[in-house]
Design an enzyme around this catalytic site. Structure first.
Site, PDB file in Angstrom:
ATOM      1  N   ARG A  33       0.813  -1.239   0.000  1.00 36.64           N
ATOM      2  CA  ARG A  33       0.000   0.000   0.000  1.00 36.64           C
ATOM      3  C   ARG A  33       0.839   1.278   0.000  1.00 36.64           C
ATOM      4  NH1 ARG A  33      -3.130  -3.207   3.628  1.00 36.64           N
ATOM      5  NH2 ARG A  33      -4.773  -4.185   2.424  1.00 36.64           N
ATOM      6  N   LYS A  84       1.859  11.573 -11.293  1.00 42.75           N
ATOM      7  CA  LYS A  84       0.983  10.673 -12.057  1.00 42.75           C
ATOM      8  C   LYS A  84       1.769   9.406 -12.355  1.00 42.75           C
ATOM      9  CE  LYS A  84      -2.351  13.589 -14.437  1.00 42.75           C
ATOM     10  NZ  LYS A  84      -2.831  14.049 -15.749  1.00 42.75           N
ATOM     11  N   GLU A  93       6.644  18.077 -25.288  1.00 36.85           N
ATOM     12  CA  GLU A  93       6.082  18.496 -23.985  1.00 36.85           C
ATOM     13  C   GLU A  93       6.642  19.858 -23.574  1.00 36.85           C
ATOM     14  OE1 GLU A  93       3.589  16.817 -22.890  1.00 36.85           O
ATOM     15  OE2 GLU A  93       3.899  14.645 -22.941  1.00 36.85           O
ATOM     16  N   LYS A 117       5.207  23.338 -14.684  1.00 40.63           N
ATOM     17  CA  LYS A 117       4.507  22.139 -14.198  1.00 40.63           C
ATOM     18  C   LYS A 117       4.277  22.215 -12.694  1.00 40.63           C
ATOM     19  CE  LYS A 117       3.551  17.413 -14.454  1.00 40.63           C
ATOM     20  NZ  LYS A 117       3.593  16.191 -15.200  1.00 40.63           N
ATOM     21  N   GLU A 134      -5.939  16.920 -10.453  1.00 43.26           N
ATOM     22  CA  GLU A 134      -6.623  17.258 -11.713  1.00 43.26           C
ATOM     23  C   GLU A 134      -8.130  17.385 -11.578  1.00 43.26           C
ATOM     24  OE1 GLU A 134      -4.724  15.556 -15.223  1.00 43.26           O
ATOM     25  OE2 GLU A 134      -6.665  15.561 -16.207  1.00 43.26           O
ATOM     26  N   ARG A 178      -5.122  21.450 -13.827  1.00 43.72           N
ATOM     27  CA  ARG A 178      -4.082  20.509 -14.250  1.00 43.72           C
ATOM     28  C   ARG A 178      -4.408  19.872 -15.600  1.00 43.72           C
ATOM     29  NH1 ARG A 178      -0.498  16.107 -10.811  1.00 43.72           N
ATOM     30  NH2 ARG A 178       0.566  15.273 -12.648  1.00 43.72           N
ATOM     31  N   ASN A 225      -2.807  18.397 -20.589  1.00 44.17           N
ATOM     32  CA  ASN A 225      -3.147  17.349 -21.561  1.00 44.17           C
ATOM     33  C   ASN A 225      -3.475  17.910 -22.940  1.00 44.17           C
ATOM     34  OD1 ASN A 225      -2.920  15.092 -19.805  1.00 44.17           O
ATOM     35  ND2 ASN A 225      -4.782  15.817 -18.795  1.00 44.17           N
ATOM     36  N   HIS A 239      -3.320  15.681 -25.995  1.00 45.53           N
ATOM     37  CA  HIS A 239      -3.130  14.305 -25.530  1.00 45.53           C
ATOM     38  C   HIS A 239      -4.298  13.384 -25.872  1.00 45.53           C
ATOM     39  CE1 HIS A 239       0.335  15.971 -23.543  1.00 45.53           C
ATOM     40  NE2 HIS A 239       0.618  14.855 -22.892  1.00 45.53           N
ATOM     41  N   HIS A 255      -3.219  10.213 -27.516  1.00 44.70           N
ATOM     42  CA  HIS A 255      -3.437   8.877 -26.924  1.00 44.70           C
ATOM     43  C   HIS A 255      -4.183   7.974 -27.896  1.00 44.70           C
ATOM     44  CE1 HIS A 255      -2.961  10.390 -22.479  1.00 44.70           C
ATOM     45  NE2 HIS A 255      -1.807  10.263 -23.109  1.00 44.70           N
ATOM     46  N   HIS A 272       5.372   8.675 -27.532  1.00 45.06           N
ATOM     47  CA  HIS A 272       4.366   9.512 -26.869  1.00 45.06           C
ATOM     48  C   HIS A 272       4.486  10.973 -27.325  1.00 45.06           C
ATOM     49  CE1 HIS A 272       1.689  11.051 -23.790  1.00 45.06           C
ATOM     50  NE2 HIS A 272       2.642  11.883 -23.390  1.00 45.06           N
TER      51      HIS A 272
HETATM   52  P1  NAD Z   1      10.743   5.987 -22.639  1.00 37.10           P
HETATM   53  O1  NAD Z   1      10.680   5.874 -21.185  1.00 37.10           O
HETATM   54  O2  NAD Z   1      10.252   4.840 -23.452  1.00 37.10           O
HETATM   55  O3  NAD Z   1      12.252   6.318 -23.041  1.00 37.10           O
HETATM   56  C1  NAD Z   1      12.557   6.502 -24.401  1.00 37.10           C
HETATM   57  C2  NAD Z   1      13.720   5.627 -24.872  1.00 37.10           C
HETATM   58  O4  NAD Z   1      14.953   6.220 -24.468  1.00 37.10           O
HETATM   59  C3  NAD Z   1      13.735   4.227 -24.288  1.00 37.10           C
HETATM   60  O5  NAD Z   1      14.186   3.338 -25.275  1.00 37.10           O
HETATM   61  C4  NAD Z   1      14.749   4.334 -23.166  1.00 37.10           C
HETATM   62  O6  NAD Z   1      15.333   3.098 -22.842  1.00 37.10           O
HETATM   63  C5  NAD Z   1      15.765   5.273 -23.768  1.00 37.10           C
HETATM   64  N1  NAD Z   1      16.556   6.064 -22.826  1.00 37.10           N
HETATM   65  C6  NAD Z   1      16.133   6.618 -21.667  1.00 37.10           C
HETATM   66  N2  NAD Z   1      17.092   7.413 -21.172  1.00 37.10           N
HETATM   67  C7  NAD Z   1      18.137   7.346 -22.017  1.00 37.10           C
HETATM   68  C8  NAD Z   1      19.404   7.981 -22.064  1.00 37.10           C
HETATM   69  N3  NAD Z   1      19.778   8.882 -21.149  1.00 37.10           N
HETATM   70  N4  NAD Z   1      20.243   7.672 -23.074  1.00 37.10           N
HETATM   71  C9  NAD Z   1      19.859   6.804 -24.044  1.00 37.10           C
HETATM   72  N5  NAD Z   1      18.666   6.198 -24.071  1.00 37.10           N
HETATM   73  C10 NAD Z   1      17.812   6.482 -23.079  1.00 37.10           C
HETATM   74  O7  NAD Z   1       9.928   7.264 -23.166  1.00 37.10           O
HETATM   75  P2  NAD Z   1       9.715   8.707 -22.550  1.00 37.10           P
HETATM   76  O8  NAD Z   1       9.480   9.576 -23.717  1.00 37.10           O
HETATM   77  O9  NAD Z   1      10.744   9.061 -21.578  1.00 37.10           O
HETATM   78  O10 NAD Z   1       8.349   8.552 -21.736  1.00 37.10           O
HETATM   79  C11 NAD Z   1       7.132   8.265 -22.374  1.00 37.10           C
HETATM   80  C12 NAD Z   1       6.149   7.769 -21.352  1.00 37.10           C
HETATM   81  O11 NAD Z   1       5.927   8.779 -20.366  1.00 37.10           O
HETATM   82  C13 NAD Z   1       4.789   7.432 -21.933  1.00 37.10           C
HETATM   83  O12 NAD Z   1       4.375   6.189 -21.442  1.00 37.10           O
HETATM   84  C14 NAD Z   1       3.894   8.518 -21.415  1.00 37.10           C
HETATM   85  O13 NAD Z   1       2.565   8.107 -21.249  1.00 37.10           O
HETATM   86  C15 NAD Z   1       4.534   8.848 -20.107  1.00 37.10           C
HETATM   87  N6  NAD Z   1       4.242  10.188 -19.588  1.00 37.10           N
HETATM   88  C16 NAD Z   1       3.863  10.283 -18.296  1.00 37.10           C
HETATM   89  C17 NAD Z   1       3.614  11.524 -17.750  1.00 37.10           C
HETATM   90  C18 NAD Z   1       3.265  11.638 -16.295  1.00 37.10           C
HETATM   91  O14 NAD Z   1       2.880  12.736 -15.862  1.00 37.10           O
HETATM   92  N7  NAD Z   1       3.405  10.585 -15.524  1.00 37.10           N
HETATM   93  C19 NAD Z   1       3.762  12.681 -18.529  1.00 37.10           C
HETATM   94  C20 NAD Z   1       4.161  12.543 -19.850  1.00 37.10           C
HETATM   95  C21 NAD Z   1       4.397  11.277 -20.382  1.00 37.10           C
HETATM   96  N1  GLY Z   2       1.453  15.039 -18.001  1.00 36.37           N
HETATM   97  C1  GLY Z   2       0.185  15.450 -17.514  1.00 36.37           C
HETATM   98  C2  GLY Z   2       0.149  15.686 -16.054  1.00 36.37           C
HETATM   99  O1  GLY Z   2       1.106  15.459 -15.355  1.00 36.37           O
HETATM  100  O2  GLY Z   2      -0.862  16.085 -15.542  1.00 36.37           O
END
Ligand code: NAD
Ligand code: GLY
Length: 360
Positions: free
Chosen positions: A118, A140, A182, A224, A234, A238, A242, A245, A249, A262
């Protein structure tokens, strides 16, 4: 080094931003309150940065979970790998989880930390531009479902976020550009001056100049942090984070997770949102052109996939957390630098965008 505080009462935490932060053990260890530490990373990041992190943790019982790399692994099944490691090693409730990676590792790990017994403390060490400017901040966490992106998850804040600008030098160009989607978003939704600054400095940013990177990370996180501090869960403002998005999505889910990154899907979705904002009379043609041009210069796609029809878009967009009472609700742009709250849009205008924007 610059430190920014996410102000959330007893869940407040610092974001450490700077070059070389991975080599500063005290940033990490001051936030670890027990002997047990699990680091979650993936097969691409482990050979690059895992050793730098474990080097600071010799006095702890450290377990490492190396996940397969890719958005298609952002699932409940992948989380089970983390839970098995924690249980096999008798990790207790005060163990600390460190997420070392991009948004995928961060979202899965944060959700695993929220669920294990938990809730156990966790730390974000984001290694992509996208994770440094967006996903590691704000709490998130979650995973995808075959029927919808990020549909299973929780709000769960980390103990701290440690950003090292230097790690961005090993990111490939496509992933770097995806992060810029972003960054541009913050300019569009609430910071017109930042949008213009990005336009004026795009070459410097793309060359990964350290000063330019520091500016975009700090300004993105500042935007942010202000939004999250005023609406953590949200219930209102907040949602503007999006922008683009809901369209994006739909592209990610409809085309199969991982086919469009993404950030790429968000770039296309934001152009669609800009086109729709023009149809509602909020943006003019020149604004839309400015937006599309900046995404293109940033190395991002701006046209939706031709094999996703308007009807398929509508079906996919109906599965979105902003929707209410069966209505698709979207964030649109009143002007560059000002987003609307979620609105139910006129179906005719939405269909006009889906059928016409980027289809010629
Ligand atoms: P990712 O985590 O898939 O990373 C992208 C690629 O880069 C991967 O292949 C990874 O292994 C590689 N990588 C990472 N760091 C590296 C580095 N320093 N050097 C070389 N390679 C590296 O993609 P992302 O764009 O970081 O994240 C996308 C995800 O984030 C999506 O699932 C999206 O929904 C999520 N997201 C979440 C939020 C949130 O608020 N939680 C906000 C925006 C996006
Ligand atoms: N990336 C959208 C949020 O954090 O609310």
């Amino acid at each position: 080094m610059n430190t920014m505080q996410v102000q959330l009462g007893d869940r407040s935490y610092p974001i450490y931003m700077g070059a070389g932060n991975l080599s500063k053990p005290e940033l990490l260890t001051q936030h670890i309150k027990s002997k047990q530490v699990v680091i979650v990373t993936n097969e691409t990041i482990a050979p690059l940065y895992l050793q730098q992190v474990t080097a600071h943790l010799q006095q702890y019982q450290v377990e490492v979970v190396v996940l397969p790399d890719g958005e298609q692994y952002k699932t409940l099944a992948t989380m089970d790998i983390i839970f098995s490691t924690l249980l096999n090693n008798r990790f207790s409730r005060n163990a600390t989880l460190i997420a070392l990676g991009g948004g995928v590792v961060g979202d899965i790990s944060g959700f695993a930390a929220a669920c294990y017994q938990r809730g156990i403390p966790f730390i974000q060490i984001p290694t992509t531009l996208l994770a440094q400017v967006d996903s590691s901040v704000g709490g998130k966490t979650g995973v995808n479902h075959a029927l919808g992106k990020n549909m299973i998850g929780a709000f769960y804040q980390p103990q701290c976020v440690i950003i090292d600008v230097n790690v961005l030098q090993t990111l490939d160009d496509r992933q770097f550009s995806a992060g810029l989607a972003e960054v541009i978003k913050y300019g569009l939704i609430r910071d017109a001056e930042f949008f213009t600054w990005i336009e004026d400095n795009i070459e410097k940013i793309l060359s990964r100049d350290e000063e330019a990177l520091t500016i975009i990370i700090e300004q993105s996180c500042r935007n942010k942090v202000e939004i999250v501090a005023s609406d953590e869960r949200e219930s209102g403002i907040r949602a503007i984070l999006n922008l683009g998005h809901t369209f994006g999505h739909a592209i990610e889910t409809g085309m199969g997770y991982g086919r469009y990154l993404h950030g790429e899907a968000v770039a296309i979705g934001t152009c669609q949102a800009a086109d729709l904002s023009k149809r509602l009379g909020w943006l003019d043609e020149a604004d839309v052109k400015r937006i599309v041009t900046l995404f293109k210069k940033a190395g991002l796609p701006t046209q939706p996939p031709t094999d996703l029809s308007a009807q398929e878009f509508i079906k996919l967009m109906a599965v979105d957390k902003k929707n209410a009472d069966g209505d698709i609700r979207l964030i649109l742009l009143k002007k560059i630098g000002e987003a609307s709250l979620p609105i139910s849009v006129d179906k005719t205008a939405l269909l006009a965008t889906l059928n016409n924007y980027g289809r010629d």
